[in-house]
Design a protein around this motif. Structure first.
Motif, PDB file in Angstrom:
ATOM      1  N   PHE A  82      69.947  32.362  48.039  1.00  0.00           N
ATOM      2  CA  PHE A  82      70.817  31.205  48.166  1.00  0.00           C
ATOM      3  C   PHE A  82      70.009  29.922  48.044  1.00  0.00           C
ATOM      4  CE2 PHE A  82      72.725  34.588  50.769  1.00  0.00           C
ATOM      5  CZ  PHE A  82      73.897  34.761  50.054  1.00  0.00           C
ATOM      6  N   SER A  83      70.611  28.921  47.433  1.00  0.00           N
ATOM      7  CA  SER A  83      69.936  27.639  47.272  1.00  0.00           C
ATOM      8  C   SER A  83      69.863  26.905  48.616  1.00  0.00           C
ATOM      9  CB  SER A  83      70.690  26.775  46.267  1.00  0.00           C
ATOM     10  OG  SER A  83      71.917  26.334  46.813  1.00  0.00           O
ATOM     11  N   HIS A  84      68.996  25.931  48.653  1.00  0.00           N
ATOM     12  CA  HIS A  84      68.865  25.100  49.854  1.00  0.00           C
ATOM     13  C   HIS A  84      70.198  24.418  50.164  1.00  0.00           C
ATOM     14  CE1 HIS A  84      67.003  22.570  52.867  1.00  0.00           C
ATOM     15  NE2 HIS A  84      67.536  21.516  52.274  1.00  0.00           N
ATOM     16  N   ALA A  85      70.888  23.951  49.131  1.00  0.00           N
ATOM     17  CA  ALA A  85      72.165  23.266  49.330  1.00  0.00           C
ATOM     18  C   ALA A  85      73.204  24.213  49.933  1.00  0.00           C
ATOM     19  CB  ALA A  85      72.670  22.701  48.008  1.00  0.00           C
ATOM     20  N   THR A  86      73.193  25.468  49.513  1.00  0.00           N
ATOM     21  CA  THR A  86      74.129  26.451  50.059  1.00  0.00           C
ATOM     22  C   THR A  86      73.849  26.675  51.534  1.00  0.00           C
ATOM     23  OG1 THR A  86      74.363  27.532  47.919  1.00  0.00           O
ATOM     24  CG2 THR A  86      74.993  28.815  49.855  1.00  0.00           C
ATOM     25  N   TRP A  87      72.585  26.858  51.879  1.00  0.00           N
ATOM     26  CA  TRP A  87      72.207  27.043  53.288  1.00  0.00           C
ATOM     27  C   TRP A  87      72.609  25.827  54.107  1.00  0.00           C
ATOM     28  CZ3 TRP A  87      71.290  31.302  55.661  1.00  0.00           C
ATOM     29  CH2 TRP A  87      70.710  32.377  54.989  1.00  0.00           C
ATOM     30  N   GLN A  88      72.347  24.644  53.553  1.00  0.00           N
ATOM     31  CA  GLN A  88      72.656  23.417  54.284  1.00  0.00           C
ATOM     32  C   GLN A  88      74.168  23.281  54.507  1.00  0.00           C
ATOM     33  OE1 GLN A  88      71.158  19.897  52.389  1.00  0.00           O
ATOM     34  NE2 GLN A  88      71.078  18.794  54.326  1.00  0.00           N
ATOM     35  N   SER A  89      74.959  23.600  53.492  1.00  0.00           N
ATOM     36  CA  SER A  89      76.415  23.532  53.629  1.00  0.00           C
ATOM     37  C   SER A  89      76.923  24.540  54.656  1.00  0.00           C
ATOM     38  CB  SER A  89      77.084  23.787  52.283  1.00  0.00           C
ATOM     39  OG  SER A  89      76.798  22.762  51.384  1.00  0.00           O
ATOM     40  N   ALA A  90      76.360  25.727  54.631  1.00  0.00           N
ATOM     41  CA  ALA A  90      76.765  26.756  55.597  1.00  0.00           C
ATOM     42  C   ALA A  90      76.396  26.336  57.019  1.00  0.00           C
ATOM     43  CB  ALA A  90      76.128  28.094  55.246  1.00  0.00           C
ATOM     44  N   GLN A  91      75.226  25.754  57.169  1.00  0.00           N
ATOM     45  CA  GLN A  91      74.803  25.288  58.489  1.00  0.00           C
ATOM     46  C   GLN A  91      75.699  24.144  58.972  1.00  0.00           C
ATOM     47  OE1 GLN A  91      70.840  23.629  58.730  1.00  0.00           O
ATOM     48  NE2 GLN A  91      70.670  24.224  60.874  1.00  0.00           N
ATOM     49  N   THR A  92      76.036  23.241  58.086  1.00  0.00           N
ATOM     50  CA  THR A  92      76.932  22.143  58.430  1.00  0.00           C
ATOM     51  C   THR A  92      78.298  22.680  58.861  1.00  0.00           C
ATOM     52  OG1 THR A  92      75.799  20.643  56.916  1.00  0.00           O
ATOM     53  CG2 THR A  92      78.050  20.059  57.537  1.00  0.00           C
ATOM     54  N   LEU A  93      78.782  23.696  58.151  1.00  0.00           N
ATOM     55  CA  LEU A  93      80.047  24.319  58.517  1.00  0.00           C
ATOM     56  C   LEU A  93      79.969  24.919  59.921  1.00  0.00           C
ATOM     57  CD1 LEU A  93      82.901  25.359  57.825  1.00  0.00           C
ATOM     58  CD2 LEU A  93      81.794  27.356  56.802  1.00  0.00           C
ATOM     59  N   ALA A  94      78.902  25.656  60.191  1.00  0.00           N
ATOM     60  CA  ALA A  94      78.733  26.270  61.511  1.00  0.00           C
ATOM     61  C   ALA A  94      78.676  25.208  62.609  1.00  0.00           C
ATOM     62  CB  ALA A  94      77.469  27.133  61.531  1.00  0.00           C
ATOM     63  N   LEU A  95      77.933  24.159  62.373  1.00  0.00           N
ATOM     64  CA  LEU A  95      77.824  23.083  63.363  1.00  0.00           C
ATOM     65  C   LEU A  95      79.153  22.366  63.568  1.00  0.00           C
ATOM     66  CD1 LEU A  95      74.355  21.580  62.389  1.00  0.00           C
ATOM     67  CD2 LEU A  95      74.907  22.873  64.455  1.00  0.00           C
ATOM     68  N   SER A  96      79.875  22.120  62.478  1.00  0.00           N
ATOM     69  CA  SER A  96      81.146  21.405  62.600  1.00  0.00           C
ATOM     70  C   SER A  96      82.186  22.213  63.362  1.00  0.00           C
ATOM     71  CB  SER A  96      81.686  21.030  61.218  1.00  0.00           C
ATOM     72  OG  SER A  96      82.138  22.178  60.525  1.00  0.00           O
ATOM     73  N   ARG A  97      82.042  23.528  63.330  1.00  0.00           N
ATOM     74  CA  ARG A  97      82.960  24.400  64.073  1.00  0.00           C
ATOM     75  C   ARG A  97      82.411  24.757  65.452  1.00  0.00           C
ATOM     76  NH1 ARG A  97      86.769  27.927  60.839  1.00  0.00           N
ATOM     77  NH2 ARG A  97      87.050  26.795  58.912  1.00  0.00           N
ATOM     78  N   ARG A  98      81.274  24.174  65.790  1.00  0.00           N
ATOM     79  CA  ARG A  98      80.609  24.397  67.079  1.00  0.00           C
ATOM     80  C   ARG A  98      80.273  25.871  67.300  1.00  0.00           C
ATOM     81  NH1 ARG A  98      83.949  22.048  71.582  1.00  0.00           N
ATOM     82  NH2 ARG A  98      85.584  23.107  70.445  1.00  0.00           N
TER      83      ARG A  98
END
Length: 70
Positions: A5-21
């Motif tokens: 997975f690209s860095h951008a994909t990881w970053q988006s997934a992490q942002t999603l996880a954080l936004s959903r707490r």
């Protein structure tokens, strides 16, 4: 498996996880991000295998909603 997975994909997934707490980054976060790519390989693979992308996306959303929030 994380190398695929690209860095951008990881970053988006992490942002999603954080936004959903969510406390952890899980495969469901990655799959949701990958399915959001309209012309992405994940969508093509699901379709080629006879699956329905909208059905998978709905199942992923259900799974994400079941993850405890902190």
């Amino acid at each position: 498996w994380w190398k695929f997975f690209s860095h951008a994909t990881w970053q988006s997934a992490q942002t999603l996880a954080l936004s959903r707490r969510h406390q952890q980054l899980r495969p469901e976060h990655l799959l949701k991000v990958l399915l959001e790519e309209r012309d992405g390989l994940s969508r093509q693979l699901i379709t080629a295998a006879g699956g329905k992308v909208n059905g998978v996306a709905g199942d992923i959303e259900t799974a994400l909603n079941r993850i405890p929030r902190v």
